[in-house]
Design an enzyme around this catalytic site. Structure first.
Site, PDB file in Angstrom:
ATOM      1  NE  ARG A  88      -4.382   0.020   2.393  1.00 58.95           N
ATOM      2  CZ  ARG A  88      -5.286  -0.960   2.527  1.00 58.95           C
ATOM      3  NH1 ARG A  88      -4.931  -2.216   2.441  1.00 58.95           N
ATOM      4  NH2 ARG A  88      -6.552  -0.657   2.696  1.00 58.95           N
ATOM      5  NE  ARG A 128     -16.645  -1.888   2.924  1.00 62.42           N
ATOM      6  CZ  ARG A 128     -15.396  -1.874   2.502  1.00 62.42           C
ATOM      7  NH1 ARG A 128     -15.014  -2.706   1.562  1.00 62.42           N
ATOM      8  NH2 ARG A 128     -14.523  -1.034   3.005  1.00 62.42           N
ATOM      9  NE  ARG A 130     -13.993  -2.761   6.709  1.00 62.98           N
ATOM     10  CZ  ARG A 130     -13.102  -2.906   5.743  1.00 62.98           C
ATOM     11  NH1 ARG A 130     -13.202  -3.909   4.893  1.00 62.98           N
ATOM     12  NH2 ARG A 130     -12.125  -2.043   5.601  1.00 62.98           N
TER      13      ARG A 130
HETATM   14  P1  AMP Z   1      -8.575  -3.164   3.883  1.00 59.55           P
HETATM   15  O1  AMP Z   1      -9.356  -4.298   4.427  1.00 59.55           O
HETATM   16  O2  AMP Z   1      -7.561  -3.587   2.853  1.00 59.55           O
HETATM   17  O3  AMP Z   1      -9.430  -2.025   3.406  1.00 59.55           O
HETATM   18  O4  AMP Z   1      -7.711  -2.585   5.108  1.00 59.55           O
HETATM   19  C1  AMP Z   1      -8.326  -2.076   6.249  1.00 59.55           C
HETATM   20  C2  AMP Z   1      -7.312  -1.333   7.132  1.00 59.55           C
HETATM   21  O5  AMP Z   1      -6.246  -2.223   7.490  1.00 59.55           O
HETATM   22  C3  AMP Z   1      -6.612  -0.165   6.467  1.00 59.55           C
HETATM   23  O6  AMP Z   1      -7.382   1.032   6.536  1.00 59.55           O
HETATM   24  C4  AMP Z   1      -5.326  -0.075   7.277  1.00 59.55           C
HETATM   25  O7  AMP Z   1      -5.571   0.502   8.548  1.00 59.55           O
HETATM   26  C5  AMP Z   1      -4.996  -1.536   7.513  1.00 59.55           C
HETATM   27  N1  AMP Z   1      -4.151  -2.114   6.444  1.00 59.55           N
HETATM   28  C6  AMP Z   1      -4.468  -3.141   5.607  1.00 59.55           C
HETATM   29  N2  AMP Z   1      -3.479  -3.420   4.761  1.00 59.55           N
HETATM   30  C7  AMP Z   1      -2.486  -2.542   5.056  1.00 59.55           C
HETATM   31  C8  AMP Z   1      -1.185  -2.308   4.529  1.00 59.55           C
HETATM   32  N3  AMP Z   1      -0.703  -3.019   3.507  1.00 59.55           N
HETATM   33  N4  AMP Z   1      -0.442  -1.322   5.084  1.00 59.55           N
HETATM   34  C9  AMP Z   1      -0.902  -0.593   6.128  1.00 59.55           C
HETATM   35  N5  AMP Z   1      -2.116  -0.749   6.666  1.00 59.55           N
HETATM   36  C10 AMP Z   1      -2.911  -1.719   6.136  1.00 59.55           C
END
Ligand code: AMP
Length: 187
Positions: A88, A128, A130
């Site tokens: 990311r 959604r 969440r």
């Molecule tokens: P997601 O389910 O991919 O939308 O991720 C939800 C949350 O998890 C994000 O808003 C971040 O807080 C954290 N997160 C997930 N993947 C990453 C990553 N590769 N780097 C940093 N934070 C992450």
């Protein structure tokens, strides 16, 4: 195959990545899922990540890279994998390249960018519901995506690995586009 997905929150990466990983018979890994799970279980990783998750901030690079490094060593990644939500940031992408060198030297086969307008995303994220889908948090996550994650598309484009897909449409339609992207890089 080794695949990463890049796309803003709400673009449908989760659903599409599960389907694609199943069809290809490769490991699916969502760093967001792992972090949320860890939080629910109250593990040290979960405690560390909790505040960032609630505020829609990125968890620090070193924490996420270590999480991925541990999984990459596992036997279930030997046939390939699909990372959903990782990398990311540019440092994460560079760390992943380094990890791949350490694990047999095979580069990624494909980076898919999910392309979708911000308006459409706001609509989807409302529905959604969440815990990190509140308006302020959503805006913050979209801002972080634009600033830190979207530039990764250029990183992979320079390496000839990027395919962009239109993420608007029925699940089946988007999956068909995704499958075309996969076919275009399959050996
Ligand atoms: P997601 O389910 O991919 O939308 O991720 C939800 C949350 O998890 C994000 O808003 C971040 O807080 C954290 N997160 C997930 N993947 C990453 C990553 N590769 N780097 C940093 N934070 C992450």
């Amino acid at each position: 195959m080794r695949i990463v997905f890049i796309g803003p929150p709400g673009a449908g990466k989760g659903t599409q990545s599960l389907r694609l990983a199943e069809k290809l018979g490769i490991k699916h890994l969502s760093t967001g899922d792992v972090l949320r799970e860890a939080r629910e279980l109250g593990t040290p990783l979960g405690l560390q990540a909790s505040g960032y998750l609630d505020q829609g901030q990125l968890v620090p690079d070193d924490v996420v890279v270590q999480l991925v490094a541990e999984r990459l060593g596992g036997g279930d990644c030997q046939r390939g994998y699909l990372f959903d939500g990782f990398p990311r940031t540019l440092p994460q992408a560079e760390a992943l390249d380094k990890l791949l060198q350490e694990h047999g030297g095979q580069p990624l086969d494909l980076a898919v960018e999910f392309v979708i307008a911000e308006e459409e995303l706001m609509n989807r994220l409302w529905k959604r519901g969440r815990s990190d889908d509140k308006e302020e948090t959503v805006r913050e996550r979209l801002r972080i995506y634009a600033d830190l994650t979207k530039p990764l598309a250029a990183y992979y484009e320079q390496r000839g690995m990027l395919r962009r897909i239109d993420a608007v449409g029925a699940l089946e339609e988007v999956f068909a586009r995704l499958w075309d992207a996969v076919e275009s890089v399959r050996p």
